[in-house]
Design a protein around this motif. Structure first.
Motif, PDB file in Angstrom:
ATOM      1  N   ALA A   1       0.858  -1.195   0.000  1.00  0.00           N
ATOM      2  CA  ALA A   1       0.000   0.000   0.000  1.00  0.00           C
ATOM      3  C   ALA A   1       0.888   1.237   0.000  1.00  0.00           C
ATOM      4  O   ALA A   1       1.858   1.317   0.750  1.00  0.00           O
ATOM      5  N   GLN A   2       0.543   2.186  -0.863  1.00  0.00           N
ATOM      6  CA  GLN A   2       1.347   3.412  -0.980  1.00  0.00           C
ATOM      7  C   GLN A   2       1.128   4.296   0.252  1.00  0.00           C
ATOM      8  O   GLN A   2      -0.002   4.479   0.680  1.00  0.00           O
ATOM      9  N   PRO A   3       2.194   4.846   0.814  1.00  0.00           N
ATOM     10  CA  PRO A   3       1.985   5.807   1.905  1.00  0.00           C
ATOM     11  C   PRO A   3       1.334   7.076   1.360  1.00  0.00           C
ATOM     12  O   PRO A   3       1.472   7.378   0.179  1.00  0.00           O
ATOM     13  N   SER A   4       0.616   7.795   2.231  1.00  0.00           N
ATOM     14  CA  SER A   4      -0.005   9.039   1.787  1.00  0.00           C
ATOM     15  C   SER A   4       1.075  10.080   1.513  1.00  0.00           C
ATOM     16  O   SER A   4       1.919  10.354   2.364  1.00  0.00           O
ATOM     17  N   GLY A   5       1.045  10.666   0.333  1.00  0.00           N
ATOM     18  CA  GLY A   5       2.013  11.715  -0.026  1.00  0.00           C
ATOM     19  C   GLY A   5       1.813  12.981   0.792  1.00  0.00           C
ATOM     20  O   GLY A   5       2.687  13.849   0.835  1.00  0.00           O
ATOM     21  N   ILE A   6       0.650  13.101   1.448  1.00  0.00           N
ATOM     22  CA  ILE A   6       0.429  14.270   2.311  1.00  0.00           C
ATOM     23  C   ILE A   6       1.272  14.086   3.570  1.00  0.00           C
ATOM     24  O   ILE A   6       1.952  15.001   4.032  1.00  0.00           O
ATOM     25  N   VAL A   7       1.250  12.864   4.094  1.00  0.00           N
ATOM     26  CA  VAL A   7       1.969  12.585   5.338  1.00  0.00           C
ATOM     27  C   VAL A   7       3.474  12.813   5.149  1.00  0.00           C
ATOM     28  O   VAL A   7       4.149  13.339   6.028  1.00  0.00           O
ATOM     29  N   GLU A   8       3.999  12.458   3.971  1.00  0.00           N
ATOM     30  CA  GLU A   8       5.437  12.617   3.734  1.00  0.00           C
ATOM     31  C   GLU A   8       5.844  14.097   3.880  1.00  0.00           C
ATOM     32  O   GLU A   8       6.831  14.428   4.554  1.00  0.00           O
ATOM     33  N   VAL A   9       5.059  14.972   3.254  1.00  0.00           N
ATOM     34  CA  VAL A   9       5.392  16.403   3.299  1.00  0.00           C
ATOM     35  C   VAL A   9       5.185  16.954   4.725  1.00  0.00           C
ATOM     36  O   VAL A   9       5.994  17.733   5.243  1.00  0.00           O
ATOM     37  N   PHE A  10       4.126  16.503   5.348  1.00  0.00           N
ATOM     38  CA  PHE A  10       3.817  16.898   6.733  1.00  0.00           C
ATOM     39  C   PHE A  10       4.988  16.510   7.652  1.00  0.00           C
ATOM     40  O   PHE A  10       5.457  17.316   8.463  1.00  0.00           O
ATOM     41  N   ASP A  11       5.494  15.288   7.487  1.00  0.00           N
ATOM     42  CA  ASP A  11       6.618  14.833   8.324  1.00  0.00           C
ATOM     43  C   ASP A  11       7.867  15.677   8.062  1.00  0.00           C
ATOM     44  O   ASP A  11       8.647  15.962   8.965  1.00  0.00           O
ATOM     45  N   TYR A  12       8.053  16.074   6.796  1.00  0.00           N
ATOM     46  CA  TYR A  12       9.220  16.871   6.432  1.00  0.00           C
ATOM     47  C   TYR A  12       9.183  18.238   7.130  1.00  0.00           C
ATOM     48  O   TYR A  12      10.199  18.742   7.607  1.00  0.00           O
ATOM     49  N   GLY A  13       7.979  18.831   7.190  1.00  0.00           N
ATOM     50  CA  GLY A  13       7.910  20.208   7.694  1.00  0.00           C
ATOM     51  C   GLY A  13       7.431  20.344   9.125  1.00  0.00           C
ATOM     52  O   GLY A  13       7.483  21.436   9.684  1.00  0.00           O
ATOM     53  N   ARG A  14       6.992  19.251   9.717  1.00  0.00           N
ATOM     54  CA  ARG A  14       6.416  19.301  11.056  1.00  0.00           C
ATOM     55  C   ARG A  14       7.370  19.982  12.057  1.00  0.00           C
ATOM     56  O   ARG A  14       8.567  19.722  12.071  1.00  0.00           O
ATOM     57  N   GLY A  15       6.819  20.881  12.862  1.00  0.00           N
ATOM     58  CA  GLY A  15       7.624  21.483  13.929  1.00  0.00           C
ATOM     59  C   GLY A  15       8.496  22.644  13.477  1.00  0.00           C
ATOM     60  O   GLY A  15       9.200  23.219  14.295  1.00  0.00           O
ATOM     61  N   ARG A  16       8.457  23.014  12.167  1.00  0.00           N
ATOM     62  CA  ARG A  16       9.271  24.171  11.740  1.00  0.00           C
ATOM     63  C   ARG A  16       8.735  25.441  12.393  1.00  0.00           C
ATOM     64  O   ARG A  16       7.533  25.705  12.342  1.00  0.00           O
ATOM     65  N   GLN A  17       9.642  26.204  12.939  1.00  0.00           N
ATOM     66  CA  GLN A  17       9.299  27.473  13.583  1.00  0.00           C
ATOM     67  C   GLN A  17       8.592  28.420  12.612  1.00  0.00           C
ATOM     68  O   GLN A  17       9.114  28.666  11.513  1.00  0.00           O
ATOM     69  N   GLY A  18       7.421  28.903  12.979  1.00  0.00           N
ATOM     70  CA  GLY A  18       6.768  29.950  12.205  1.00  0.00           C
ATOM     71  C   GLY A  18       6.049  29.471  10.946  1.00  0.00           C
ATOM     72  O   GLY A  18       5.423  30.266  10.251  1.00  0.00           O
ATOM     73  N   LEU A  19       6.123  28.184  10.676  1.00  0.00           N
ATOM     74  CA  LEU A  19       5.474  27.663   9.466  1.00  0.00           C
ATOM     75  C   LEU A  19       3.941  27.743   9.604  1.00  0.00           C
ATOM     76  O   LEU A  19       3.418  27.480  10.688  1.00  0.00           O
ATOM     77  N   ILE A  20       3.263  28.121   8.531  1.00  0.00           N
ATOM     78  CA  ILE A  20       1.789  28.110   8.567  1.00  0.00           C
ATOM     79  C   ILE A  20       1.334  26.778   7.948  1.00  0.00           C
ATOM     80  O   ILE A  20       1.535  26.542   6.760  1.00  0.00           O
ATOM     81  N   PRO A  21       0.762  25.913   8.769  1.00  0.00           N
ATOM     82  CA  PRO A  21       0.465  24.553   8.297  1.00  0.00           C
ATOM     83  C   PRO A  21      -0.904  24.459   7.633  1.00  0.00           C
ATOM     84  O   PRO A  21      -1.923  24.531   8.288  1.00  0.00           O
ATOM     85  N   LEU A  22      -0.910  24.327   6.319  1.00  0.00           N
ATOM     86  CA  LEU A  22      -2.189  24.282   5.595  1.00  0.00           C
ATOM     87  C   LEU A  22      -2.305  22.979   4.815  1.00  0.00           C
ATOM     88  O   LEU A  22      -2.963  22.911   3.783  1.00  0.00           O
TER      89      LEU A  22
END
Ligand code: PMP
Length: 399
Positions: free
Chosen positions: A22-43
């Motif tokens: 089963a393919q992982p969700s491509g949304i989760v990959e990007v979310f994991d990459y940017g999670r916790g970045r200071q000041g990032l607006i998470p949309l």
């Protein structure tokens, strides 16, 4: 002594191939990459920034204070099934076959996702095929493929608006096809199927003996003041339709994990089995929260829609003014699905926006065929934050 497994053990080879592949969700990959970045607006994910109405949280507390901490009915507690039926009668008018909706048609689930999982188990097995108008939310494909069935994307049309061509659906039907998944209003496109498109899909399903899984969770999050057309508007009592619903979006309850599946009451014992063998039921205290939302949540829902509308307009007007961004304005839900000229690789673009603009968006490639080259932004947040995100994107585009 601690016993650890050998680093050479290939655990992935030991598990069932349907889940391994089963393919992982491509949304989760990007979310994991940017999670916790200071000041990032998470949309990037489909939820807002508000808590639910106060009466919802109070219902949970009162339930816990009453000691409602035990196993419960697999179909859901009767007062919630009754509240759902009353809500559906208020919003959709008559039930299939006439009269008020029957509480026995509603099965409480752990959010809309669990309703999708049960609908998949009811209709599909290894070797079967399911049609999915695409781009589509990747979890449909995930549920279908982990059941051993095959998801067959059918491209949505795009002439001014996203559209559903029943002839394309018909052409994709094979002897293995068992079900059409139709998500309208849709994530990620904001597309609303017209009553005619819904009727044509139903006609095809009737002709070919297929099930329909109708995910109408965004049906009330529309910007023209009316609810979206529904299979409820065109169906007869005996049509093979399973409806997916959730409290998550209308009432800002994503973390409560409560939704429902609407199905023919005769399937009750089978659905209760599936609930038993997956989650063994939904916590009573979240079911109490759902009752509060359904009974008292109309003004909260209207205020959410007004807030989303302001955010949508800020984002759409800002991006349109650049002349470099293309999209169909979302008619419903809270996503903008757009293309930026000169950026065909959506994953690369999403990663750059995280690093260089401080904005988290979901890559269109995660939504299957037709999605590459797009980004999805969830605008279900404070308009001032959406204004800032828009400014950041515009600044980045000017570089
Ligand atoms: N269907 C669609 C189309 C969705 O977008 C989502 C959530 N993103 C769901 C179902 C599942 O919602 P829930 O949080 O209730 O599981």
């Amino acid at each position: 002594m601690t016993i650890v497994s050998s680093p050479d053990r290939n655990w992935l080879a030991e598990i069932h191939p349907t889940v391994r592949e089963a393919q992982p969700s491509g949304i989760v990959e990007v979310f994991d990459y940017g999670r916790g970045r200071q000041g990032l607006i998470p949309l990037w994910v489909g939820e807002g920034d508000l808590p639910p109405p106060a009466s919802v949280s109070e219902a949970v507390k009162a339930s816990l204070d009453r000691g409602e901490t035990f196993y419960t009915a697999q179909a859901g507690i009767p007062p919630l099934r009754e509240a759902i039926a009353a809500y559906m009668t208020r919003v959709y008018g008559v039930a299939p076959g006439g009269g008020a909706f029957n509480p026995e048609s509603f099965f409480v689930t752990i959010g809309g996702m669990h309703a999708i999982e049960i609908a998949t188990r009811l209709t599909l097995g290894p070797g079967d095929e399911a049609l999915i108008p695409s781009p589509a939310w990747p979890n449909f494909v995930g549920a279908i493929e982990t059941s051993g069935a095959r998801a067959v994307p059918v491209p949505l049309g795009r002439v001014g608006r996203w559209s559903l061509d029943p002839n394309r659906l018909a052409d994709a039907v094979t002897p293995a096809t068992k079900v059409i998944f139709l998500n309208s209003p849709a994530n990620p496109t904001g597309f609303i199927a017209t009553r005619e498109e819904i009727a044509a899909t139903l006609a095809l399903a009737r002709e070919r003996g297929l099930w329909i899984v109708a995910d109408e969770i965004y049906g009330r999050l529309t910007y023209d003041g009316a609810r979206a057309p529904s299979f409820h508007d065109v169906m007869a009592l005996d049509d093979k339709i399973l409806f997916v619903q959730t409290l998550s979006k209308n009432w800002a309850m994503t973390g409560f994990r409560v939704g429902w599946l609407e199905a023919p009451p005769a399937l009750g014992p089978v659905i209760e089995n599936l609930v038993q063998f997956t989650t063994s039921g939904v916590p009573v205290f979240t079911q109490r929260a759902a009752i509060a939302a359904l009974n008292d949540g109309e003004s909260f829902l209207s205020s959410q829609i007004e807030r989303f509308r302001r955010s949508r307009d800020i984002l759409c007007d800002g991006l349109a003014a650049t002349g470099r961004v293309r999209f169909c304005e979302p008619e419903a839900a809270f996503y903008l699905f757009f293309q930026v000229d000169g950026f065909p690789d959506s994953r690369a673009l999403a990663l750059r926006l995280i690093d260089e603009a401080g904005v988290g968006a979901a890559p269109g490639s995660a939504f299957g065929p037709g999605g590459e080259g797009h980004l999805r932004i969830c605008f279900a947040r404070d308009p001032t934050q959406i204004e800032e995100a828009t400014r950041r994107i515009l600044r980045w585009l000017k570089k």
